[in-house]
Design an enzyme around this catalytic site. Structure first.
Site, PDB file in Angstrom:
ATOM      1  N   GLU A   1       0.815  -1.210   0.000  1.00  0.00           N
ATOM      2  CA  GLU A   1       0.000   0.000   0.000  1.00  0.00           C
ATOM      3  C   GLU A   1       0.854   1.268   0.000  1.00  0.00           C
ATOM      4  OE1 GLU A   1      -2.944  -0.349  -0.613  1.00  0.00           O
ATOM      5  OE2 GLU A   1      -3.980  -1.872   0.585  1.00  0.00           O
TER       6      GLU A   1
ATOM      7  N   HIS B   1      -2.476   2.981   8.249  1.00  0.00           N
ATOM      8  CA  HIS B   1      -3.550   2.278   7.531  1.00  0.00           C
ATOM      9  C   HIS B   1      -3.823   0.972   8.249  1.00  0.00           C
ATOM     10  CE1 HIS B   1      -5.904   0.116   4.670  1.00  0.00           C
ATOM     11  NE2 HIS B   1      -4.911  -0.673   4.300  1.00  0.00           N
TER      12      HIS B   1
ATOM     13  N   HIS C   1      -7.050  -2.348   9.039  1.00  0.00           N
ATOM     14  CA  HIS C   1      -8.323  -2.987   8.721  1.00  0.00           C
ATOM     15  C   HIS C   1      -9.118  -3.169  10.009  1.00  0.00           C
ATOM     16  CE1 HIS C   1      -6.198  -5.016   5.013  1.00  0.00           C
ATOM     17  NE2 HIS C   1      -6.184  -3.697   4.960  1.00  0.00           N
TER      18      HIS C   1
ATOM     19  N   TYR D   1     -20.611  14.672  17.619  1.00  0.00           N
ATOM     20  CA  TYR D   1     -19.709  15.806  17.369  1.00  0.00           C
ATOM     21  C   TYR D   1     -18.251  15.381  17.202  1.00  0.00           C
ATOM     22  CZ  TYR D   1     -17.944  15.897  22.202  1.00  0.00           C
ATOM     23  OH  TYR D   1     -17.334  15.590  23.392  1.00  0.00           O
TER      24      TYR D   1
ATOM     25  N   HIS E   1     -12.486  -2.456   2.546  1.00  0.00           N
ATOM     26  CA  HIS E   1     -11.042  -2.519   2.802  1.00  0.00           C
ATOM     27  C   HIS E   1     -10.683  -2.177   4.245  1.00  0.00           C
ATOM     28  CE1 HIS E   1      -6.835  -1.573   0.901  1.00  0.00           C
ATOM     29  NE2 HIS E   1      -6.714  -1.951   2.157  1.00  0.00           N
TER      30      HIS E   1
ATOM     31  N   TYR F   1      -8.854  23.073  20.896  1.00  0.00           N
ATOM     32  CA  TYR F   1      -9.011  21.987  21.865  1.00  0.00           C
ATOM     33  C   TYR F   1      -7.649  21.524  22.373  1.00  0.00           C
ATOM     34  CZ  TYR F   1     -10.353  17.483  23.849  1.00  0.00           C
ATOM     35  OH  TYR F   1     -10.545  16.424  24.684  1.00  0.00           O
TER      36      TYR F   1
END
Length: 232
Positions: free
Chosen positions: A75, A94, A96, A115, A157, A210
């Site tokens: 990937e 990344h 799964h 939110y 995916h 924040y």
């Protein structure tokens, strides 16, 4: 290899291992990278996280070339294109993760049902159109779904996130998975009512300040939160 690069490589391995230990991925699925010099360091293809070592991580340049004896993650293109597209991206995760992946199999993103969706930088977390893993088409679909946000789902995916550090990118992946879990639970009673665009715009404004210390808040952000009275 310098001491600082050695430490960076160890942080990548620690983060990749945490994906598995926290249940955000399983087996050899998922991948982690950081921006480094004029390219990136990324986890290798097909090697179990338990077998990773700093020498097995792969350095790639921003033209897509790699160096060393190990192939980069299949990937790699998604990671490379994020670094090319977003100058503020310093790390990419990344995975799964189960609930985000479940949503993605229905080509569903996460709307403004809560939110905290704003944690990814927008009023929704979109789902990228499906394309075969590792392809240019998938990377292009991912960039389209990300837009100006830092996370998206990938149809059939999983999910992908980026941030200003490994810790932030990993933490965001956890937030996306938690939101996916909550959204799936809410769907049991039907599609939840979304927060209005006006409210989400206000939430996004608040999120900009924040976690900042009081001294770091700009004047126009001072009203973003209801502050307690300070006592000396």
């Amino acid at each position: 290899m310098t001491t600082s690069e050695n430490q960076l490589r160890r942080k990548i391995i620690k983060t990749a291992s945490a994906l598995q230990s926290t249940g955000l991925t399983h087996g050899t699925s998922g991948n982690v990278s950081v921006r480094h010099k004029d390219g990136l360091l990324i986890t290798p293809s097909g090697i179990a996280y338990a077998d990773l070592s700093i020498e097995k991580l792969v350095f790639m340049d921003l033209s897509g070339g790699y160096y060393g004896d190990y192939l980069p993650s299949s990937e790699w293109r998604m990671h490379l294109d994020i670094y090319r597209r977003y100058p503020d991206a310093q790390a990419v995760v990344h995975c799964h993760s189960p609930r985000a992946t479940a949503l993605s199999t229905h080509n569903k993103g996460i709307p403004a049902f809560h939110y905290m969706v704003a944690v990814a930088g927008g009023d929704e977390i979109k789902c990228a159109d499906y394309a075969t893993f590792g392809t240019k088409a998938l990377s292009e679909a991912m960039i389209a779904a990300l837009g100006d946000r830092r996370a998206c789902l990938l149809a059939h995916h999983g999910q992908i996130t980026y941030g200003p550090s490994l810790e932030k990118a990993f933490g965001l992946a956890g937030e996306v998975e938690a939101l996916a879990d909550q959204y799936l639970s809410a769907l049991v009673l039907g599609e939840p009512a979304p927060l209005s665009p006006t409210e989400m715009k206000e939430i996004l404004r608040k999120f900009k300040s924040y976690g900042k210390q009081l001294d770091a808040l700009e004047d126009d952000d001072a009203g973003a939160f209801e502050m307690p009275e300070r006592r000396d």
